[in-house]
Design an enzyme around this catalytic site. Structure first.
Site, PDB file in Angstrom:
ATOM      1  N   CYS A  86      38.588  32.275  46.538  1.00  0.00           N
ATOM      2  CA  CYS A  86      39.540  33.356  45.814  1.00  0.00           C
ATOM      3  C   CYS A  86      41.069  33.510  46.767  1.00  0.00           C
ATOM      4  O   CYS A  86      40.724  34.025  47.751  1.00  0.00           O
ATOM      5  CB  CYS A  86      38.862  34.550  45.429  1.00  0.00           C
ATOM      6  SG  CYS A  86      39.851  35.808  45.276  1.00  0.00           S
ATOM      7  N   GLU A  87      41.863  33.260  46.109  1.00  0.00           N
ATOM      8  CA  GLU A  87      43.160  33.515  46.938  1.00  0.00           C
ATOM      9  C   GLU A  87      43.782  34.869  47.059  1.00  0.00           C
ATOM     10  O   GLU A  87      44.548  35.197  47.589  1.00  0.00           O
ATOM     11  CB  GLU A  87      44.569  32.520  46.261  1.00  0.00           C
ATOM     12  CG  GLU A  87      44.936  33.038  44.996  1.00  0.00           C
ATOM     13  CD  GLU A  87      45.967  32.095  44.370  1.00  0.00           C
ATOM     14  OE1 GLU A  87      46.042  31.099  44.746  1.00  0.00           O
ATOM     15  OE2 GLU A  87      46.727  32.634  43.578  1.00  0.00           O
ATOM     16  N   HIS A  88      42.826  35.761  46.316  1.00  0.00           N
ATOM     17  CA  HIS A  88      43.289  36.972  46.297  1.00  0.00           C
ATOM     18  C   HIS A  88      42.633  37.948  47.293  1.00  0.00           C
ATOM     19  O   HIS A  88      43.002  38.647  47.973  1.00  0.00           O
ATOM     20  CB  HIS A  88      43.064  37.802  44.860  1.00  0.00           C
ATOM     21  CG  HIS A  88      43.951  37.223  43.804  1.00  0.00           C
ATOM     22  ND1 HIS A  88      43.587  37.046  42.471  1.00  0.00           N
ATOM     23  CD2 HIS A  88      45.183  36.713  43.854  1.00  0.00           C
ATOM     24  CE1 HIS A  88      44.506  36.319  41.784  1.00  0.00           C
ATOM     25  NE2 HIS A  88      45.557  36.108  42.583  1.00  0.00           N
ATOM     26  N   HIS A  89      41.144  37.544  47.689  1.00  0.00           N
ATOM     27  CA  HIS A  89      40.516  38.077  48.487  1.00  0.00           C
ATOM     28  C   HIS A  89      39.950  37.169  49.772  1.00  0.00           C
ATOM     29  O   HIS A  89      39.281  37.781  50.675  1.00  0.00           O
ATOM     30  CB  HIS A  89      39.046  38.934  47.610  1.00  0.00           C
ATOM     31  CG  HIS A  89      39.760  39.693  46.631  1.00  0.00           C
ATOM     32  ND1 HIS A  89      39.728  39.375  45.219  1.00  0.00           N
ATOM     33  CD2 HIS A  89      40.220  41.262  46.516  1.00  0.00           C
ATOM     34  CE1 HIS A  89      40.253  40.563  44.668  1.00  0.00           C
ATOM     35  NE2 HIS A  89      40.376  41.481  45.423  1.00  0.00           N
ATOM     36  N   GLN A 127      40.365  30.190  39.598  1.00  0.00           N
ATOM     37  CA  GLN A 127      39.826  29.334  38.662  1.00  0.00           C
ATOM     38  C   GLN A 127      40.343  28.652  37.625  1.00  0.00           C
ATOM     39  O   GLN A 127      40.237  27.576  37.414  1.00  0.00           O
ATOM     40  CB  GLN A 127      38.418  29.921  38.185  1.00  0.00           C
ATOM     41  CG  GLN A 127      37.303  28.831  37.540  1.00  0.00           C
ATOM     42  CD  GLN A 127      36.133  29.708  37.093  1.00  0.00           C
ATOM     43  OE1 GLN A 127      35.827  30.707  37.683  1.00  0.00           O
ATOM     44  NE2 GLN A 127      35.646  29.311  35.847  1.00  0.00           N
ATOM     45  N   HIS A 155      32.273  34.735  41.368  1.00  0.00           N
ATOM     46  CA  HIS A 155      33.312  35.185  42.073  1.00  0.00           C
ATOM     47  C   HIS A 155      32.856  36.399  43.124  1.00  0.00           C
ATOM     48  O   HIS A 155      32.602  37.290  42.666  1.00  0.00           O
ATOM     49  CB  HIS A 155      34.613  35.604  41.536  1.00  0.00           C
ATOM     50  CG  HIS A 155      35.363  34.453  40.768  1.00  0.00           C
ATOM     51  ND1 HIS A 155      36.632  34.192  41.138  1.00  0.00           N
ATOM     52  CD2 HIS A 155      34.776  33.773  39.694  1.00  0.00           C
ATOM     53  CE1 HIS A 155      36.878  33.128  40.148  1.00  0.00           C
ATOM     54  NE2 HIS A 155      35.922  32.890  39.628  1.00  0.00           N
ATOM     55  N   CYS A 157      34.332  38.208  44.912  1.00  0.00           N
ATOM     56  CA  CYS A 157      35.220  39.335  44.890  1.00  0.00           C
ATOM     57  C   CYS A 157      34.828  40.171  43.908  1.00  0.00           C
ATOM     58  O   CYS A 157      35.127  41.360  44.013  1.00  0.00           O
ATOM     59  CB  CYS A 157      36.639  38.977  44.701  1.00  0.00           C
ATOM     60  SG  CYS A 157      37.133  38.024  43.423  1.00  0.00           S
TER      61      CYS A 157
END
Ligand SMILES: [Zn+2]
Length: 203
Positions: A86-89, A127, A155, A157
């Site tokens: 995941c590019e956020h976490h 995703q 996910h 996260c």
């Protein structure tokens, strides 16, 4: 949709130093014996987790077979394991993808479809974009009558932090061409997906 390389890639030493900073931030002593080799291990893991940035997915599909007689039915590769981040976490997204296309003259080796999935998975992702990139690449390069990609993934996260919801999976799909326009074709795909798996005797 080509590989994107950051403008200035840090050195391996700089990357290892960044891992030491995060270890300290978590409350650790990066000089503790058990952690001495951790930065180099993490950076080597990153080479694997994110090798997709070094791969051009369109090139993977360059070699096709045109002698397919008059095969004009759906080709479906299902249950392709997805390992992404995941590019956020920056934590794992683990799941599976189903990739289908309806060939127009040309087919591609099935392992190549799985490698396209890997090439986009082994990057920082969300995703929705992962699903679209896989479908768009197949559709652009093979020019089939249609392409469909369905991804179901968990996910971390969401499961190990934040709302802590283990067992929740997210499903995304991208339908192009006949899979989008023709409800019979889409239905046929969904019934293929609903068939039970072959089981170990064939795999
Ligand atoms: Zn996340």
């Amino acid at each position: 949709m080509t590989t994107s390389v950051p403008p200035s890639r840090p050195s391996r030493e700089e990357a290892e130093e960044a891992v030491r900073v995060l270890l300290s931030w978590a409350g650790e002593d990066p000089q503790r014996e058990g952690l001495l080799d951790t930065p180099s291990r993490v950076v080597r893991s990153y080479d694997e987790f994110f090798e997709g940035y070094q791969i051009n997915p369109e090139e993977l599909l360059a070699r096709t077979f045109s002698e397919v007689e008059d095969y004009d039915e759906i080709v479906l590769l299902r249950d392709i394991r997805i390992e992404s981040h995941c590019e956020h976490h920056m934590v794992p997204i683990i799941g599976r993808a189903h990739v289908a296309y309806l060939p127009r003259r040309r087919v591609v080796g099935i392992s190549k479809l799985a490698r396209v999935v890997d090439a986009y998975s082994r990057r920082f992702q969300i995703q929705e974009r992962l699903t679209a990139q896989i479908a768009n690449t197949i559709n652009t390069v093979l020019e089939p009558y249609g392409t469909a990609v369905i991804i179901e993934a968990g996910h971390q996260c969401m499961t190990t932090r934040g709302v802590h919801r283990p067992g929740v999976s997210m499903v995304t799909s991208r339908m192009l061409g006949v899979f989008r326009e023709n409800s019979d074709t889409r239905r046929e795909l969904l019934s293929m997906l609903n068939r039970p798996a072959l089981g170990d005797q064939f795999t």
